[in-house]
Design a protein around this motif. Structure first.
Motif, PDB file in Angstrom:
ATOM      1  N   TRP A  30       0.832  -1.205   0.000  1.00  0.00           N
ATOM      2  CA  TRP A  30       0.000   0.000   0.000  1.00  0.00           C
ATOM      3  C   TRP A  30       0.865   1.253   0.000  1.00  0.00           C
ATOM      4  CZ3 TRP A  30      -0.802   3.888   3.748  1.00  0.00           C
ATOM      5  CH2 TRP A  30      -1.859   4.760   3.456  1.00  0.00           C
ATOM      6  N   GLN A  31       1.918   1.270   0.803  1.00  0.00           N
ATOM      7  CA  GLN A  31       2.819   2.422   0.815  1.00  0.00           C
ATOM      8  C   GLN A  31       3.518   2.589  -0.540  1.00  0.00           C
ATOM      9  OE1 GLN A  31       3.211   4.773   2.951  1.00  0.00           O
ATOM     10  NE2 GLN A  31       2.265   3.985   4.823  1.00  0.00           N
ATOM     11  N   LEU A  32       3.867   1.469  -1.176  1.00  0.00           N
ATOM     12  CA  LEU A  32       4.490   1.540  -2.492  1.00  0.00           C
ATOM     13  C   LEU A  32       3.519   2.101  -3.532  1.00  0.00           C
ATOM     14  CD1 LEU A  32       6.921   0.923  -4.282  1.00  0.00           C
ATOM     15  CD2 LEU A  32       6.025  -1.393  -4.590  1.00  0.00           C
ATOM     16  N   SER A  33       2.249   1.706  -3.436  1.00  0.00           N
ATOM     17  CA  SER A  33       1.258   2.245  -4.371  1.00  0.00           C
ATOM     18  C   SER A  33       1.059   3.739  -4.170  1.00  0.00           C
ATOM     19  CB  SER A  33      -0.074   1.504  -4.205  1.00  0.00           C
ATOM     20  OG  SER A  33      -0.666   1.775  -2.944  1.00  0.00           O
ATOM     21  N   ARG A  34       1.142   4.196  -2.907  1.00  0.00           N
ATOM     22  CA  ARG A  34       1.028   5.633  -2.641  1.00  0.00           C
ATOM     23  C   ARG A  34       2.197   6.385  -3.274  1.00  0.00           C
ATOM     24  NH1 ARG A  34      -2.671   8.536  -1.857  1.00  0.00           N
ATOM     25  NH2 ARG A  34      -1.614   9.900  -0.364  1.00  0.00           N
ATOM     26  N   PHE A  35       3.393   5.825  -3.196  1.00  0.00           N
ATOM     27  CA  PHE A  35       4.557   6.454  -3.815  1.00  0.00           C
ATOM     28  C   PHE A  35       4.398   6.479  -5.333  1.00  0.00           C
ATOM     29  CE2 PHE A  35       8.751   5.877  -5.833  1.00  0.00           C
ATOM     30  CZ  PHE A  35       9.341   7.075  -5.482  1.00  0.00           C
ATOM     31  N   GLU A  36       3.945   5.382  -5.918  1.00  0.00           N
ATOM     32  CA  GLU A  36       3.757   5.334  -7.370  1.00  0.00           C
ATOM     33  C   GLU A  36       2.689   6.325  -7.825  1.00  0.00           C
ATOM     34  OE1 GLU A  36       2.870   1.238  -7.949  1.00  0.00           O
ATOM     35  OE2 GLU A  36       4.979   0.630  -8.109  1.00  0.00           O
ATOM     36  N   ASP A  37       1.637   6.494  -7.016  1.00  0.00           N
ATOM     37  CA  ASP A  37       0.600   7.478  -7.358  1.00  0.00           C
ATOM     38  C   ASP A  37       1.168   8.893  -7.363  1.00  0.00           C
ATOM     39  OD1 ASP A  37      -1.258   5.484  -7.593  1.00  0.00           O
ATOM     40  OD2 ASP A  37      -2.115   5.765  -5.584  1.00  0.00           O
ATOM     41  N   ARG A  38       2.033   9.191  -6.404  1.00  0.00           N
ATOM     42  CA  ARG A  38       2.627  10.526  -6.345  1.00  0.00           C
ATOM     43  C   ARG A  38       3.576  10.751  -7.528  1.00  0.00           C
ATOM     44  NH1 ARG A  38       1.865  13.237  -1.534  1.00  0.00           N
ATOM     45  NH2 ARG A  38       0.973  12.017   0.163  1.00  0.00           N
ATOM     46  N   PRO A 202      -0.163  21.787  -8.968  1.00  0.00           N
ATOM     47  CA  PRO A 202      -1.250  21.482  -8.036  1.00  0.00           C
ATOM     48  C   PRO A 202      -0.729  20.825  -6.763  1.00  0.00           C
ATOM     49  CG  PRO A 202      -1.810  20.756 -10.257  1.00  0.00           C
ATOM     50  CD  PRO A 202      -0.362  21.165 -10.279  1.00  0.00           C
ATOM     51  N   ALA A 203      -1.473  20.968  -5.698  1.00  0.00           N
ATOM     52  CA  ALA A 203      -1.069  20.386  -4.414  1.00  0.00           C
ATOM     53  C   ALA A 203      -0.984  18.873  -4.505  1.00  0.00           C
ATOM     54  CB  ALA A 203      -2.060  20.796  -3.324  1.00  0.00           C
ATOM     55  N   ASP A 204      -0.007  18.300  -3.789  1.00  0.00           N
ATOM     56  CA  ASP A 204       0.183  16.848  -3.699  1.00  0.00           C
ATOM     57  C   ASP A 204       0.498  16.205  -5.046  1.00  0.00           C
ATOM     58  OD1 ASP A 204      -0.322  16.890  -0.944  1.00  0.00           O
ATOM     59  OD2 ASP A 204      -2.476  16.685  -1.269  1.00  0.00           O
ATOM     60  N   THR A 205       1.189  16.944  -5.928  1.00  0.00           N
ATOM     61  CA  THR A 205       1.592  16.364  -7.211  1.00  0.00           C
ATOM     62  C   THR A 205       3.102  16.370  -7.388  1.00  0.00           C
ATOM     63  OG1 THR A 205       1.358  18.517  -8.330  1.00  0.00           O
ATOM     64  CG2 THR A 205      -0.549  17.049  -8.345  1.00  0.00           C
ATOM     65  N   GLY A 206       3.837  16.822  -6.410  1.00  0.00           N
ATOM     66  CA  GLY A 206       5.294  16.875  -6.529  1.00  0.00           C
ATOM     67  C   GLY A 206       5.967  15.754  -5.765  1.00  0.00           C
ATOM     68  N   LEU A 207       7.227  15.499  -6.100  1.00  0.00           N
ATOM     69  CA  LEU A 207       8.015  14.495  -5.374  1.00  0.00           C
ATOM     70  C   LEU A 207       8.607  15.154  -4.141  1.00  0.00           C
ATOM     71  CD1 LEU A 207       9.760  12.599  -8.300  1.00  0.00           C
ATOM     72  CD2 LEU A 207       7.739  11.939  -7.005  1.00  0.00           C
ATOM     73  N   ASP A 208       7.761  15.414  -3.158  1.00  0.00           N
ATOM     74  CA  ASP A 208       8.173  16.101  -1.951  1.00  0.00           C
ATOM     75  C   ASP A 208       8.556  15.093  -0.874  1.00  0.00           C
ATOM     76  OD1 ASP A 208       5.716  15.060  -1.464  1.00  0.00           O
ATOM     77  OD2 ASP A 208       4.714  16.956  -1.021  1.00  0.00           O
ATOM     78  N   LEU A 209       8.704  15.585   0.349  1.00  0.00           N
ATOM     79  CA  LEU A 209       9.105  14.732   1.463  1.00  0.00           C
ATOM     80  C   LEU A 209       8.091  13.624   1.716  1.00  0.00           C
ATOM     81  CD1 LEU A 209      11.046  14.143   3.801  1.00  0.00           C
ATOM     82  CD2 LEU A 209       9.779  15.818   5.171  1.00  0.00           C
ATOM     83  N   LYS A 210       6.806  13.913   1.529  1.00  0.00           N
ATOM     84  CA  LYS A 210       5.784  12.894   1.765  1.00  0.00           C
ATOM     85  C   LYS A 210       5.960  11.706   0.830  1.00  0.00           C
ATOM     86  CE  LYS A 210       2.193  16.020   3.504  1.00  0.00           C
ATOM     87  NZ  LYS A 210       0.812  16.531   3.265  1.00  0.00           N
ATOM     88  N   ALA A 211       6.323  11.998  -0.435  1.00  0.00           N
ATOM     89  CA  ALA A 211       6.505  10.908  -1.393  1.00  0.00           C
ATOM     90  C   ALA A 211       7.637   9.983  -0.958  1.00  0.00           C
ATOM     91  CB  ALA A 211       6.786  11.482  -2.783  1.00  0.00           C
ATOM     92  N   PHE A 212       8.753  10.550  -0.531  1.00  0.00           N
ATOM     93  CA  PHE A 212       9.885   9.721  -0.129  1.00  0.00           C
ATOM     94  C   PHE A 212       9.643   9.062   1.231  1.00  0.00           C
ATOM     95  CE2 PHE A 212      11.760  12.575  -3.265  1.00  0.00           C
ATOM     96  CZ  PHE A 212      12.392  11.646  -4.083  1.00  0.00           C
ATOM     97  N   GLN A 213       8.765   9.643   2.047  1.00  0.00           N
ATOM     98  CA  GLN A 213       8.357   8.962   3.273  1.00  0.00           C
ATOM     99  C   GLN A 213       7.592   7.688   2.938  1.00  0.00           C
ATOM    100  OE1 GLN A 213       6.176  11.956   5.452  1.00  0.00           O
ATOM    101  NE2 GLN A 213       7.941  12.502   6.697  1.00  0.00           N
ATOM    102  N   ASN A 214       6.705   7.761   1.940  1.00  0.00           N
ATOM    103  CA  ASN A 214       5.994   6.556   1.506  1.00  0.00           C
ATOM    104  C   ASN A 214       6.970   5.489   1.046  1.00  0.00           C
ATOM    105  OD1 ASN A 214       3.523   8.729   0.142  1.00  0.00           O
ATOM    106  ND2 ASN A 214       3.259   7.416   1.919  1.00  0.00           N
ATOM    107  N   LEU A 215       8.018   5.880   0.320  1.00  0.00           N
ATOM    108  CA  LEU A 215       9.004   4.916  -0.153  1.00  0.00           C
ATOM    109  C   LEU A 215       9.773   4.319   1.024  1.00  0.00           C
ATOM    110  CD1 LEU A 215      10.246   3.627  -2.651  1.00  0.00           C
ATOM    111  CD2 LEU A 215      11.895   5.494  -2.726  1.00  0.00           C
TER     112      LEU A 215
END
Length: 285
Positions: A30-38, A202-215
């Motif tokens: 699930w966390q990997l899918s969240r990273f892929e979505d971002r 747009p918000a939540d569309t960048g490879l920010d800290l949240k994306a790498f936290q998911n990874l």
């Protein structure tokens, strides 16, 4: 040798392992899918920004409400400029300055916040050029209302009169006497010597800290699954070693068949023989 696996204690351990491994794999996936979505959102935002530069501008009403698909699209609106505000603490080209924000009153009575450009230095009303008079038609990139404390938008209040920290309907409704669109526009071509403000992603569309936290969480959950398997085999190996020691008489087993240690003399499990040597009593004088 492996009969200990049928004891109540090991039944509990086995059930825990059978439940823990699928759970860890599910959470990691699930966390990997969240990273892929971002990552996909980041790609889509880049393609959308490129396409927005060549797509024809569309009327404002066709693009509202603003979402990930319409953010950054070129739009047009017609009205008359009204109240002007300054947005301090904004950076452009690694320089600190301020936006010049003017409210465009449209025919439906609502006002559209329009960023007419950026100027360097501290926010100063005397530096901001006056807005054009009469009816005007503006063309620019549509943007969603900002949220204080995110994407570089300051959250501190207490600004001087004529200034606002965030470009949002919630912040502007208390500063102007008319309704405000839940969106704003940055002009494609800035007015009167100012620099045009580029559209933000747009918000939540960048490879920010949240994306790498998911990874990172993905790796942690898979490591947890491997650790559970490792500890299960480690415990089995230890029990087998104890069972082998019990067969050799080095340790004795409890009622459930689990080996338990027993103190021994000399390490061979035998007790020391009693000393039966008779001592002759010496005659008394």
């Amino acid at each position: 040798m492996y009969r200990f696996l049928l004891t109540p204690r090991w039944w509990g351990i086995n059930v825990f392992v059978l439940l823990a491994i699928p759970f860890c794999i599910f959470m990691g996936s699930w966390q990997l899918s969240r990273f892929e979505d971002r990552v996909q959102d980041h790609r889509d935002a880049g393609e959308q920004a490129t396409a927005a530069k060549t797509d024809p501008a569309r009327p404002l009403a066709e693009l509202l409400p603003v979402d990930k698909k319409t953010s950054g699209k070129q739009t047009t609106a017609t009205g008359r400029y009204g109240k002007q505000l300054l947005v301090p603490g904004r950076e452009l080209d690694d320089k600190r300055g301020f936006y010049v924000l003017t409210l465009l009153r449209t025919d439906d009575g609502r006002a559209l916040p329009v960023v007419r450009g950026w100027l360097p230095g501290a926010a100063d009303p005397s530096k901001a050029p006056a807005a054009p008079t009469g009816e005007v038609t503006v063309t620019g990139a549509l943007q969603a209302s900002e949220t204080p404390g995110s994407n570089g938008v300051p959250a501190a209040g207490g600004l001087p009169a004529g200034q606002t920290g965030a470009i949002s309907s919630a912040a502007l409704v208390n500063l102007v006497p008319y309704d405000v669109y839940d969106a704003w526009v940055t002009l494609a071509k800035a007015d009167a010597g100012m620099k045009a403000v580029p559209a933000a992603a747009p918000a939540d569309t960048g490879l920010d800290l949240k994306a790498f936290q998911n990874l990172g969480y993905t790796g942690e959950w898979f490591v947890f699954a491997g650790f559970v398997v490792f500890m299960w085999f480690r415990l089995i190996r230890r029990e087998v070693e104890f069972a082998q020691d019990a067969e050799l008489g080095l340790v004795e087993s409890d009622d459930e068949g689990t080996p338990s240690d027993r103190e021994s003399d000399g390490g061979d499990g035998d007790t020391a023989p009693a000393d039966n040597t008779k001592v002759s009593a010496s005659p008394t004088a």
